[in-house]
Design a protein around this motif. Structure first.
Motif, PDB file in Angstrom:
ATOM      1  N   ASN A 225      49.415  36.439  20.218  1.00  0.00           N
ATOM      2  CA  ASN A 225      49.830  35.341  21.097  1.00  0.00           C
ATOM      3  C   ASN A 225      49.900  34.029  20.338  1.00  0.00           C
ATOM      4  O   ASN A 225      50.799  33.206  20.551  1.00  0.00           O
ATOM      5  CB  ASN A 225      48.862  35.203  22.271  1.00  0.00           C
ATOM      6  CG  ASN A 225      49.027  36.317  23.281  1.00  0.00           C
ATOM      7  OD1 ASN A 225      49.932  37.142  23.175  1.00  0.00           O
ATOM      8  ND2 ASN A 225      48.123  36.366  24.255  1.00  0.00           N
TER       9      ASN A 225
ATOM     10  N   ASP B  82      51.934  30.967  21.907  1.00  0.00           N
ATOM     11  CA  ASP B  82      51.404  30.923  23.271  1.00  0.00           C
ATOM     12  C   ASP B  82      49.927  30.510  23.333  1.00  0.00           C
ATOM     13  O   ASP B  82      49.319  30.519  24.404  1.00  0.00           O
ATOM     14  CB  ASP B  82      51.550  32.293  23.949  1.00  0.00           C
ATOM     15  CG  ASP B  82      53.005  32.678  24.128  1.00  0.00           C
ATOM     16  OD1 ASP B  82      53.837  31.748  24.240  1.00  0.00           O
ATOM     17  OD2 ASP B  82      53.311  33.879  24.138  1.00  0.00           O
TER      18      ASP B  82
ATOM     19  N   GLY C 217      41.698  34.603  27.310  1.00  0.00           N
ATOM     20  CA  GLY C 217      40.925  34.628  28.545  1.00  0.00           C
ATOM     21  C   GLY C 217      39.457  34.429  28.258  1.00  0.00           C
ATOM     22  O   GLY C 217      39.005  34.492  27.112  1.00  0.00           O
TER      23      GLY C 217
ATOM     24  N   VAL D 283      38.638  33.929  33.770  1.00  0.00           N
ATOM     25  CA  VAL D 283      39.940  33.266  33.693  1.00  0.00           C
ATOM     26  C   VAL D 283      40.805  34.028  32.696  1.00  0.00           C
ATOM     27  O   VAL D 283      40.364  34.321  31.583  1.00  0.00           O
ATOM     28  CB  VAL D 283      39.803  31.793  33.248  1.00  0.00           C
ATOM     29  CG1 VAL D 283      41.182  31.158  33.119  1.00  0.00           C
ATOM     30  CG2 VAL D 283      38.942  31.011  34.213  1.00  0.00           C
ATOM     31  N   GLU D 284      42.037  34.354  33.092  1.00  0.00           N
ATOM     32  CA  GLU D 284      42.980  35.017  32.209  1.00  0.00           C
ATOM     33  C   GLU D 284      44.375  34.478  32.496  1.00  0.00           C
ATOM     34  O   GLU D 284      44.885  34.608  33.615  1.00  0.00           O
ATOM     35  CB  GLU D 284      42.949  36.529  32.418  1.00  0.00           C
ATOM     36  CG  GLU D 284      43.821  37.289  31.430  1.00  0.00           C
ATOM     37  CD  GLU D 284      43.648  38.796  31.526  1.00  0.00           C
ATOM     38  OE1 GLU D 284      44.364  39.508  30.814  1.00  0.00           O
ATOM     39  OE2 GLU D 284      42.808  39.236  32.324  1.00  0.00           O
ATOM     40  N   GLU D 285      44.939  33.811  31.466  1.00  0.00           N
ATOM     41  CA  GLU D 285      46.233  33.142  31.585  1.00  0.00           C
ATOM     42  C   GLU D 285      46.195  32.159  32.751  1.00  0.00           C
ATOM     43  O   GLU D 285      45.412  31.219  32.757  1.00  0.00           O
ATOM     44  CB  GLU D 285      47.354  34.177  31.727  1.00  0.00           C
ATOM     45  CG  GLU D 285      47.499  35.054  30.482  1.00  0.00           C
ATOM     46  CD  GLU D 285      48.638  36.055  30.599  1.00  0.00           C
ATOM     47  OE1 GLU D 285      49.198  36.197  31.707  1.00  0.00           O
ATOM     48  OE2 GLU D 285      48.957  36.687  29.580  1.00  0.00           O
ATOM     49  N   ASN D 286      47.006  32.389  33.803  1.00  0.00           N
ATOM     50  CA  ASN D 286      47.082  31.426  34.907  1.00  0.00           C
ATOM     51  C   ASN D 286      46.299  31.858  36.143  1.00  0.00           C
ATOM     52  O   ASN D 286      46.449  31.269  37.215  1.00  0.00           O
ATOM     53  CB  ASN D 286      48.545  31.199  35.301  1.00  0.00           C
ATOM     54  CG  ASN D 286      49.348  30.584  34.176  1.00  0.00           C
ATOM     55  OD1 ASN D 286      48.835  29.745  33.436  1.00  0.00           O
ATOM     56  ND2 ASN D 286      50.605  31.018  34.022  1.00  0.00           N
ATOM     57  N   SER D 287      45.477  32.885  36.027  1.00  0.00           N
ATOM     58  CA  SER D 287      44.733  33.373  37.184  1.00  0.00           C
ATOM     59  C   SER D 287      43.242  33.423  36.855  1.00  0.00           C
ATOM     60  O   SER D 287      42.846  33.445  35.687  1.00  0.00           O
ATOM     61  CB  SER D 287      45.223  34.771  37.596  1.00  0.00           C
ATOM     62  OG  SER D 287      45.007  35.699  36.537  1.00  0.00           O
TER      63      SER D 287
END
Length: 540
Positions: free
Chosen positions: A134, A139, A144, A169-173
């Protein structure tokens, strides 16, 4: 009172103090107590300093007699020494075998360890997932993060409460869970827990655990989800298979029903384990092996295979302080190639998995294993090892200073004890001289190396000279009216009244020179070896 060194039979100091054999009868114990009480009773002395010395030693005599004259206390002392007595261990009709005593002592020790701990017991884990692919794609390297924390509080001897939470927390969630557990110790063999959580997995449940026997434990749990109303029932049984291994079976009934079998083994040099789990929608097999190369370093290899995993893990760790351990692990599997760094400090953990590649690549897989391994051994040789040796040397010097201080105090106590024995010892010696009986002319107790120097010790004032103690006076006191002296087998001689340990941790001997019927004799015995004189074999 300190018990014997690891090099000899333990739990014999009280016998040495009363000059008794470990097999002494109740009558022999009473007779020995009366003899020593006559010497050390404080009322016999008028001078203040002599009365203080007598009081101190009389208390030691009384404590030894109180323990050895009580059948239950004596049995516990013979097996576990003063630790077993101080733990509050008691014998009864249901506790009279050595393994039962050991099991009960372990329980009491664990209870006392918990009492010594802080009222609040925090624990937590932070997992930070990093992704190299990533990062190379622009990115960001953070894939996370999850955090788990729990705080336990001992409300009373039987009640404990634990409050914890998970946050991920992982990426946007992201999401979290808050949980609470109340634990009640019903008896020494059983307990019950009430639990509840809200968040991503809201549920309520109850769990009860009972020790079925000395070697087996059963746990039953019930949980209900507050989201969909589903119910989970679980039962597990754990059995001690041997001194170093145990096995368990777990049955779960619910939306994800499964049955699992596990096995664990652990000794001083290694630990191993394995699990097999079959479920309605999944299956898995895992195995792990850890080898301890020393008290500070270990290696680990593990494997997992199943419907959701296929990977092999290899790595190791090192203890960097009394409370901290670092680990590095290398993992290769269907999910990719990983490094995992771990820091364990007390009950806190920091775990950093680093995804190197999502696809298998021979060059990357080889380099990811060889490069960090080579770096580790280079750092170990040129950085870690010199640093650890320096720390160990410093600790050794500190321990030597502390031991020297303890030895000085022990020498003072031995000198005081001899002071009270002097009159009787001299009277016995004079009587034996008049009748041509047994007279101890010289007795030296101390380190084996120091005793080999012989007469040189009297002319030097070096380290070896400080490792011996003149015990001529207490041995003359122990000579019987019939001209005999016996020191019992299996009893460490430093515990004898008027003796002390002049060099803790070192092998010791007793060198005795004596006369009997005008002849000279000489003998040397090891610390736990029996001494019986006079004997013709000792003639010079």
């Amino acid at each position: 009172m300190k018990e014997g060194d690891a090099g000899g039979p333990p739990n014999r100091e009280l016998y040495a103090l009363l000059h008794l054999s470990p097999d002494a009868s109740d009558e022999e114990i009473r007779r020995a107590y009366r003899q020593w009480a006559q010497i050390y009773h404080p009322d016999k002395y008028q001078a203040t300093h002599m009365k203080e010395i007598a009081t101190e030693n009389f208390q030691r005599i009384c404590e030894a007699y109180e323990i050895l004259s009580d059948e239950n206390k004596r049995q516990i002392y013979d097996i576990y020494g003063m630790e077993g007595l101080n733990s509050g261990l008691e014998l009864g009709p249901k506790l009279n075998k050595a393994d039962e005593i050991k099991e009960q002592l372990e329980k009491l020790r664990r209870m006392k360890e918990r009492e010594k701990m802080s009222h609040f017991l925090p624990s937590g884990t932070i997992v930070a997932n990093l992704s190299l692919p990533n990062y190379l794609d622009g990115d960001g390297i953070m894939g996370g993060m999850t955090m788990t924390s729990e705080v336990q509080s001992q409300l009373s001897k039987r009640n404990t409460i634990a409050i914890g939470g998970d946050l991920g927390v992982e990426e946007n969630s992201g999401g979290g869970i808050a949980s609470g557990v109340f634990r009640h110790q019903i008896s020494s063999d059983s307990s019950i827990e009430f639990m509840g959580s809200i968040g991503l997995r809201s549920l309520i449940g109850v769990q009860t655990t009972r020790q079925l026997s000395l070697h087996s434990t059963a746990t039953m749990a019930f949980a209900k989800s507050l989201h969909d109303g589903s119910i989970n029932l679980s039962n597990s049984w754990t059995r001690q298979l041997s001194d170093t291994s145990s096995g368990n079976i777990e049955l779960v009934l619910g939306p994800e029903s499964s049955i699992g079998v596990g096995w664990k083994m652990k000794d001083e040099n290694m630990s191993a384990g394995g699990d097999v789990k079959l479920g309605t929608h999944s299956f898995g097999v895992s195995a792990r092996y850890t080898r301890h190369f020393s008290s500070k370093s270990h290696g680990r290899i593990a494997g997992r295979f199943g419907s959701t995993a296929l990977e092999v893990e290899i790595g190791g760790g090192r203890k960097v302080s009394d409370f901290s351990t670092v680990r590095m692990l290398y993992t290769i599997g269907i999910q990719g190639i990983f490094w995992r760094f771990e820091l364990h400090r007390g009950s806190q953990k920091l775990i950093i998995p680093v995804l190197l590649s999502s696809h298998f690549n021979y060059v990357l897989a080889t380099g990811a294993f060889v490069v960090p391994t080579s770096v580790y051994f280079i750092l170990k040789k040129y950085v870690f090892k010199p640093y650890c040796l320096k720390r160990e040397k410093q600790k050794t010097l500190e321990n030597m200073e502390r031991t020297a201080s303890e030895v000085r105090e022990a020498r003072k106590a031995a000198a005081k004890a001899q002071q009270l024995l002097e009159n009787v010892a001299n009277r016995k010696r004079n009587k034996q001289q008049e009748t041509g009986g047994l007279v101890i002319t010289k007795a030296i107790y101390g380190g084996r190396k120091a005793l080999k120097k012989g007469d040189e010790l009297a002319e030097t004032n070096d380290e070896l000279a400080s490792q011996v103690l003149d015990v001529t006076l207490p041995l003359n006191f122990l000579v019987t009216d019939s001209g005999q002296l016996k020191l019992h087998d299996g009893v460490k001689k430093s515990g004898i009244m008027g003796f002390c340990d002049p060099c803790p941790g070192e092998p010791k001997q007793l060198h005795v020179e004596y006369t009997y019927r005008g002849e000279r004799y000489e003998v040397v015995v090891d610390d736990y070896e029996e001494l019986q004189i006079p004997q013709l074999a000792h003639q010079s």
